[in-house]
Design a protein around this motif. Structure first.
Motif, mmCIF file in Angstrom:
data_model
loop_
_atom_site.group_PDB
_atom_site.id
_atom_site.type_symbol
_atom_site.label_atom_id
_atom_site.label_comp_id
_atom_site.label_asym_id
_atom_site.label_seq_id
_atom_site.Cartn_x
_atom_site.Cartn_y
_atom_site.Cartn_z
ATOM 1 N N GLU A 55 18.889 11.654 -0.305
ATOM 2 C CA GLU A 55 19.642 11.289 0.895
ATOM 3 C C GLU A 55 19.428 9.828 1.285
ATOM 4 O O GLU A 55 20.287 9.229 1.933
ATOM 5 C CB GLU A 55 19.210 12.166 2.076
ATOM 6 N N PHE A 56 18.298 9.268 0.914
ATOM 7 C CA PHE A 56 17.954 7.899 1.296
ATOM 8 C C PHE A 56 17.501 7.124 0.062
ATOM 9 O O PHE A 56 16.315 6.859 -0.119
ATOM 10 C CB PHE A 56 16.855 7.903 2.363
ATOM 11 N N PRO A 57 18.450 6.736 -0.798
ATOM 12 C CA PRO A 57 18.086 6.021 -2.027
ATOM 13 C C PRO A 57 17.535 4.623 -1.715
ATOM 14 O O PRO A 57 17.816 4.053 -0.661
ATOM 15 C CB PRO A 57 19.395 5.942 -2.803
ATOM 16 N N ASN A 58 16.757 4.105 -2.643
ATOM 17 C CA ASN A 58 16.190 2.766 -2.547
ATOM 18 C C ASN A 58 15.350 2.555 -1.290
ATOM 19 O O ASN A 58 15.391 1.496 -0.661
ATOM 20 C CB ASN A 58 17.281 1.697 -2.649
ATOM 21 N N GLN A 59 14.594 3.583 -0.931
ATOM 22 C CA GLN A 59 13.650 3.490 0.171
ATOM 23 C C GLN A 59 12.355 4.180 -0.244
ATOM 24 O O GLN A 59 12.347 5.047 -1.114
ATOM 25 C CB GLN A 59 14.179 4.182 1.440
ATOM 26 N N PHE A 60 11.266 3.782 0.411
ATOM 27 C CA PHE A 60 10.016 4.515 0.267
ATOM 28 C C PHE A 60 10.117 5.715 1.193
ATOM 29 O O PHE A 60 10.569 5.599 2.336
ATOM 30 C CB PHE A 60 8.818 3.647 0.673
ATOM 31 N N PHE A 70 10.675 3.904 4.680
ATOM 32 C CA PHE A 70 10.431 2.469 4.726
ATOM 33 C C PHE A 70 11.437 1.779 3.815
ATOM 34 O O PHE A 70 11.774 2.290 2.755
ATOM 35 C CB PHE A 70 9.023 2.136 4.225
ATOM 36 N N GLU A 71 11.901 0.598 4.239
ATOM 37 C CA GLU A 71 12.771 -0.217 3.396
ATOM 38 C C GLU A 71 11.957 -0.752 2.221
ATOM 39 O O GLU A 71 10.730 -0.653 2.205
ATOM 40 C CB GLU A 71 13.351 -1.384 4.203
ATOM 41 N N SER A 118 0.852 -1.184 0.000
ATOM 42 C CA SER A 118 0.000 0.000 0.000
ATOM 43 C C SER A 118 0.892 1.238 0.000
ATOM 44 O O SER A 118 1.927 1.254 0.661
ATOM 45 C CB SER A 118 -0.880 0.006 1.251
ATOM 46 N N PRO A 119 0.510 2.298 -0.702
ATOM 47 C CA PRO A 119 1.309 3.515 -0.718
ATOM 48 C C PRO A 119 0.996 4.453 0.450
ATOM 49 O O PRO A 119 1.548 5.547 0.530
ATOM 50 C CB PRO A 119 0.908 4.166 -2.033
ATOM 51 N N THR A 120 0.134 4.030 1.365
ATOM 52 C CA THR A 120 -0.304 4.898 2.454
ATOM 53 C C THR A 120 0.639 4.779 3.651
ATOM 54 O O THR A 120 0.788 3.695 4.226
ATOM 55 C CB THR A 120 -1.733 4.538 2.891
ATOM 56 N N CYS A 121 1.266 5.899 4.022
ATOM 57 C CA CYS A 121 2.184 5.931 5.160
ATOM 58 C C CYS A 121 1.412 5.573 6.435
ATOM 59 O O CYS A 121 0.302 6.064 6.657
ATOM 60 C CB CYS A 121 2.812 7.311 5.300
ATOM 61 N N THR A 122 2.009 4.743 7.264
ATOM 62 C CA THR A 122 1.348 4.296 8.488
ATOM 63 C C THR A 122 1.477 5.305 9.624
ATOM 64 O O THR A 122 0.974 5.066 10.713
ATOM 65 C CB THR A 122 1.914 2.941 8.941
ATOM 66 N N HIS A 123 2.105 6.449 9.362
ATOM 67 C CA HIS A 123 2.219 7.484 10.382
ATOM 68 C C HIS A 123 0.997 8.400 10.360
ATOM 69 O O HIS A 123 0.244 8.462 11.319
ATOM 70 C CB HIS A 123 3.512 8.291 10.187
ATOM 71 N N MET A 124 0.792 9.091 9.244
ATOM 72 C CA MET A 124 -0.319 10.049 9.160
ATOM 73 C C MET A 124 -1.163 9.887 7.894
ATOM 74 O O MET A 124 -1.986 10.730 7.587
ATOM 75 C CB MET A 124 0.223 11.480 9.213
ATOM 76 N N GLY A 125 -0.926 8.819 7.125
ATOM 77 C CA GLY A 125 -1.773 8.551 5.969
ATOM 78 C C GLY A 125 -1.400 9.267 4.693
ATOM 79 O O GLY A 125 -2.178 9.253 3.737
ATOM 80 N N CYS A 126 -0.244 9.892 4.628
ATOM 81 C CA CYS A 126 0.205 10.521 3.379
ATOM 82 C C CYS A 126 0.638 9.423 2.399
ATOM 83 O O CYS A 126 0.715 8.257 2.761
ATOM 84 C CB CYS A 126 1.364 11.469 3.658
ATOM 85 N N VAL A 127 0.968 9.798 1.182
ATOM 86 C CA VAL A 127 1.356 8.841 0.158
ATOM 87 C C VAL A 127 2.882 8.767 0.065
ATOM 88 O O VAL A 127 3.551 9.795 -0.044
ATOM 89 C CB VAL A 127 0.758 9.236 -1.207
ATOM 90 N N VAL A 128 3.404 7.545 0.110
ATOM 91 C CA VAL A 128 4.852 7.345 -0.016
ATOM 92 C C VAL A 128 5.213 7.114 -1.471
ATOM 93 O O VAL A 128 4.397 6.651 -2.267
ATOM 94 C CB VAL A 128 5.339 6.151 0.845
ATOM 95 N N ASN A 129 6.446 7.453 -1.800
ATOM 96 C CA ASN A 129 6.982 7.222 -3.138
ATOM 97 C C ASN A 129 8.297 6.474 -3.022
ATOM 98 O O ASN A 129 9.008 6.599 -2.025
ATOM 99 C CB ASN A 129 7.186 8.544 -3.877
#
Length: 150
Positions: free
Chosen positions: A97-102, A111-112, A80-91
């Motif tokens: 600064e943080f390659p290969n992560q959501f 997120f890994e 799911s693309p929904t962040c488990t913190h506040m419900g925003c959309v992850v990409n």
């Protein structure tokens, strides 16, 4: 007074039941929706958009949903693309600064690739995974399933 209250309750209860009936119905099993073919997948998460029909009490509507889907060996992962913190959309892979992560731009949640939340960032649990079936080379997604660990 007691008889009057009893009679009023007898007259009102059918109306209340009629008004609340659609909201009280048990939710049925989610239908699976065709999203992509196995041939389209790579080991890099890809964003797929699909339509689901949602019945919400008295209304039925089509809604757009998104999933991040990728292959990991013989396994297919649908997040799911929904962040488990506040419900925003992850990409995926959008923060230099943080390659290969959501990455969630709302509060710097990360997120890994597996969807596991990175320690010491706002999300307290992993990304949800979709209930998934593969039939005849086609990927079908159902409802998101909440995870507490990967």
């Amino acid at each position: 007074m007691g008889v009057g209250g009893f009679m009023a309750a007898a007259m009102i209860s059918p109306m209340v039941r009629f008004a609340l009936d659609p909201a009280l119905e048990a939710a049925g099993e989610s239908d699976f929706v065709s999203v992509a073919t196995v041939d389209q997948l790579t080991e890099e998460p890809q964003r797929f958009t699909f339509q689901v029909t949602v019945e919400d009490a008295w209304y039925t509507s089509d809604q757009s949903r998104t999933a991040w889907i990728y292959r990991e060996g013989d396994n297919i992962i649908a997040l799911s693309p929904t962040c488990t913190h506040m419900g925003c959309v992850v990409n995926w892979d959008t923060n230099e600064e943080f390659p290969n992560q959501f990455f969630c731009p709302c509060h710097d949640g990360r997120f890994e690739k597996s969807g596991q939340n990175v320690p010491n960032t706002p999300p307290t649990r992993p990304l949800d995974v979709y209930d998934m079936e593969v039939r005849d080379g086609t990927i079908y997604l159902g409802r998101p399933i909440q995870r507490n660990s990967v």
